[in-house]
Design an enzyme around this catalytic site. Structure first.
Site, PDB file in Angstrom:
ATOM      1  N   GLY A  11       0.874  -1.179   0.000  1.00 55.66           N
ATOM      2  CA  GLY A  11       0.000   0.000   0.000  1.00 55.66           C
ATOM      3  C   GLY A  11       0.904   1.220   0.000  1.00 55.66           C
ATOM      4  O   GLY A  11       1.669   1.418   0.945  1.00 55.66           O
ATOM      5  N   ALA A  12       0.839   1.991  -1.097  1.00 57.00           N
ATOM      6  CA  ALA A  12       1.729   3.163  -1.216  1.00 57.00           C
ATOM      7  C   ALA A  12       0.914   4.451  -1.137  1.00 57.00           C
ATOM      8  O   ALA A  12       1.216   5.439  -1.790  1.00 57.00           O
ATOM      9  CB  ALA A  12       2.515   3.099  -2.528  1.00 57.00           C
ATOM     10  N   ASN A  14      -1.194   7.236   1.626  1.00 54.98           N
ATOM     11  CA  ASN A  14      -0.689   8.187   2.630  1.00 54.98           C
ATOM     12  C   ASN A  14       0.110   7.496   3.727  1.00 54.98           C
ATOM     13  O   ASN A  14       1.217   7.912   4.054  1.00 54.98           O
ATOM     14  CB  ASN A  14      -1.860   8.946   3.266  1.00 54.98           C
ATOM     15  CG  ASN A  14      -2.349  10.057   2.364  1.00 54.98           C
ATOM     16  OD1 ASN A  14      -1.610  10.564   1.517  1.00 54.98           O
ATOM     17  ND2 ASN A  14      -3.596  10.448   2.555  1.00 54.98           N
ATOM     18  N   GLY A  16       1.292   4.271   3.787  1.00 59.11           N
ATOM     19  CA  GLY A  16       2.378   3.444   3.270  1.00 59.11           C
ATOM     20  C   GLY A  16       3.588   4.270   2.853  1.00 59.11           C
ATOM     21  O   GLY A  16       4.732   3.962   3.220  1.00 59.11           O
ATOM     22  N   ASP A  35       2.007  -1.361  -4.543  1.00 58.93           N
ATOM     23  CA  ASP A  35       0.618  -0.879  -4.615  1.00 58.93           C
ATOM     24  C   ASP A  35      -0.006  -1.437  -5.878  1.00 58.93           C
ATOM     25  O   ASP A  35       0.681  -1.793  -6.833  1.00 58.93           O
ATOM     26  CB  ASP A  35       0.570   0.651  -4.637  1.00 58.93           C
ATOM     27  CG  ASP A  35      -0.800   1.192  -4.219  1.00 58.93           C
ATOM     28  OD1 ASP A  35      -0.926   1.654  -3.070  1.00 58.93           O
ATOM     29  OD2 ASP A  35      -1.742   1.150  -5.047  1.00 58.93           O
ATOM     30  N   ARG A  84     -10.936   5.892   6.018  1.00 63.91           N
ATOM     31  CA  ARG A  84     -12.241   6.453   6.404  1.00 63.91           C
ATOM     32  C   ARG A  84     -12.524   7.801   5.752  1.00 63.91           C
ATOM     33  O   ARG A  84     -11.611   8.570   5.490  1.00 63.91           O
ATOM     34  CB  ARG A  84     -12.267   6.682   7.910  1.00 63.91           C
ATOM     35  CG  ARG A  84     -12.484   5.448   8.691  1.00 63.91           C
ATOM     36  CD  ARG A  84     -12.947   5.795  10.081  1.00 63.91           C
ATOM     37  NE  ARG A  84     -11.832   6.134  10.972  1.00 63.91           N
ATOM     38  CZ  ARG A  84     -12.018   6.524  12.230  1.00 63.91           C
ATOM     39  NH1 ARG A  84     -13.234   6.645  12.711  1.00 63.91           N
ATOM     40  NH2 ARG A  84     -10.988   6.791  12.994  1.00 63.91           N
ATOM     41  N   ASN A 122      -7.383  -0.664   8.552  1.00 65.93           N
ATOM     42  CA  ASN A 122      -8.535  -0.729   9.469  1.00 65.93           C
ATOM     43  C   ASN A 122      -9.712  -1.515   8.908  1.00 65.93           C
ATOM     44  O   ASN A 122      -9.837  -1.605   7.693  1.00 65.93           O
ATOM     45  CB  ASN A 122      -8.989   0.709   9.778  1.00 65.93           C
ATOM     46  CG  ASN A 122      -8.197   1.301  10.923  1.00 65.93           C
ATOM     47  OD1 ASN A 122      -8.025   0.661  11.956  1.00 65.93           O
ATOM     48  ND2 ASN A 122      -7.704   2.515  10.730  1.00 65.93           N
ATOM     49  N   HIS A 177      -8.623  -1.264  18.605  1.00 63.93           N
ATOM     50  CA  HIS A 177      -8.347   0.069  18.043  1.00 63.93           C
ATOM     51  C   HIS A 177      -9.628   0.569  17.374  1.00 63.93           C
ATOM     52  O   HIS A 177      -9.709   0.729  16.176  1.00 63.93           O
ATOM     53  CB  HIS A 177      -7.202  -0.068  17.035  1.00 63.93           C
ATOM     54  CG  HIS A 177      -6.835   1.205  16.342  1.00 63.93           C
ATOM     55  ND1 HIS A 177      -6.464   2.341  17.001  1.00 63.93           N
ATOM     56  CD2 HIS A 177      -6.765   1.512  15.027  1.00 63.93           C
ATOM     57  CE1 HIS A 177      -6.187   3.290  16.127  1.00 63.93           C
ATOM     58  NE2 HIS A 177      -6.365   2.814  14.921  1.00 63.93           N
TER      59      HIS A 177
END
Ligand code: APR
Length: 310
Positions: A11-12, A14, A16, A35, A84, A122, A177
């Protein structure tokens, strides 16, 4: 000669890209940045590589859409997935991110059979469960990032309230979390002094509440995404503890099997992090009220785990 650590960041976006930057700047090793979007990891990777001479860094970074470059990693950090938007809870991301996390785990884990995995995506505790199930790794090697971030937020808000350095605050956060997380004032100190001696109940309650909503507060400001500087710092601190075998005590999401009278759920507890991943889970006593809140938080994670179908 000892070879450099290899860290794969999946995952590249924010989180990553910021984790990759911190890892390079903390000189923890070489990074493979992966990514699904063509060009993004390559572009960000090259940009970060060009920052190396300026920063005096010798670590290497490569951006890619495939997994060959991740082979033989010491550490895999999973940040791939949706973030989110305002009004969303972390749980609203569940079904989209189960698919992504299981896909990236399936692609990366077999190529790095000795790696540890840090999960950031998340709803994090549930995603750590998915990564653990799909990878087949031992529970000591799959660790969720949440508590370090929640504790950092708790420390920040206490420092603002008291007008002192956050560095002098030691904070304790337990549980998932999510909205049910449990910042524990009783185990939170400023230079060794319990905060219950420094702050009145109302101020403590408001700081606890702000910590619980710490992520949502930032989402409501950003509108198009969620926090990434502090999450990336938290993941990098965990990476450092593992790669440098620091044996730091950090709150992390781990699979409980009897500890805290919980079995089969990933949830945030203090652990010793070192070369072997989770080297020990520390157990503290809880009051009846804390215990009830902790169980509520665990139940929320359990419900999420059941919804994954794993
Ligand atoms: N494989 C690889 N990368 C993927 C995949 C996949 N199957 N699916 C999505 N991605 C990538 C996206 O292309 C994007 O670049 O994941 C990246 C996510 O980046 P952002 O949208 O910027 O989200 P970010 O803020 O980094 O948050 C990522 O971490 O903190 C959590 O809640 C947050 O779940 C979210 C995750």
């Amino acid at each position: 000669m000892q070879k450099r650590n290899k860290i794969s960041v999946i995952g590249a976006g924010n989180v990553g890209a910021t984790v990759a930057q911190r890892i390079l700047e903390m000189r923890l090793g070489d990074v493979a940045l992966v990514d699904v979007v063509e060009g993004v990891p390559q572009g960000k990777g090259l940009d970060l590589l060009q920052s190396a001479p300026v920063m005096g860094i010798s670590g290497d970074i490569i951006g890619t859409n495939t997994y060959e470059e991740t082979a033989g990693s010491d550490l895999i950090i999973i940040t791939a997935g949706m973030a989110r938007k305002p009004g969303m809870s972390r749980d609203d991301l569940l079904s989209a991110n189960v698919k992504i996390v299981s896909e990236v785990t399936k692609a990366s884990a077999p190529l790095s059979p000795d790696a540890k995995i840090i999960v950031v995506t998340n709803p994090m505790d549930v995603m750590a469960y998915v990564a653990w199930k799909v990878s087949g790794f031992s529970k000591e090697r799959v660790i969720g990032m949440g508590g370090v971030l929640d504790a950092a937020r708790f420390r920040t808000f206490i420092s603002i309230e008291l007008g002192i350095s956050a560095d002098s605050v030691q904070a304790f956060v337990l549980g998932g979390h999510g909205d049910q997380m449990l910042p524990l004032p009783r185990y939170t100190t400023v230079a060794g002094i319990p905060i219950t001696e420094l702050m009145d109940k109302d101020s403590i309650d408001s700081v606890v509440e702000r910590t619980r909503n710490g992520g949502a507060e930032i989402v409501s400001m950003l509108k198009t995404g969620s926090a990434f500087y502090a999450p990336a710092a938290a993941a990098a601190a965990m990476a450092q503890a593992i790669l440098l075998d620091q044996k730091r005590i950090l709150p992390c999401s781990v699979l409980l099997e009897g500890e805290y009278k919980v079995s089969g759920a990933f949830t945030g507890v203090p652990v010793i992090l070192g070369m072997d991943g989770v080297e020990e889970i520390l157990q503290v006593t809880l009051t009846a009220e804390e215990r009830a809140a902790f169980e509520k938080s665990v139940e929320a994670v359990r419900k999420g785990q059941e919804a994954t179908g794993f």
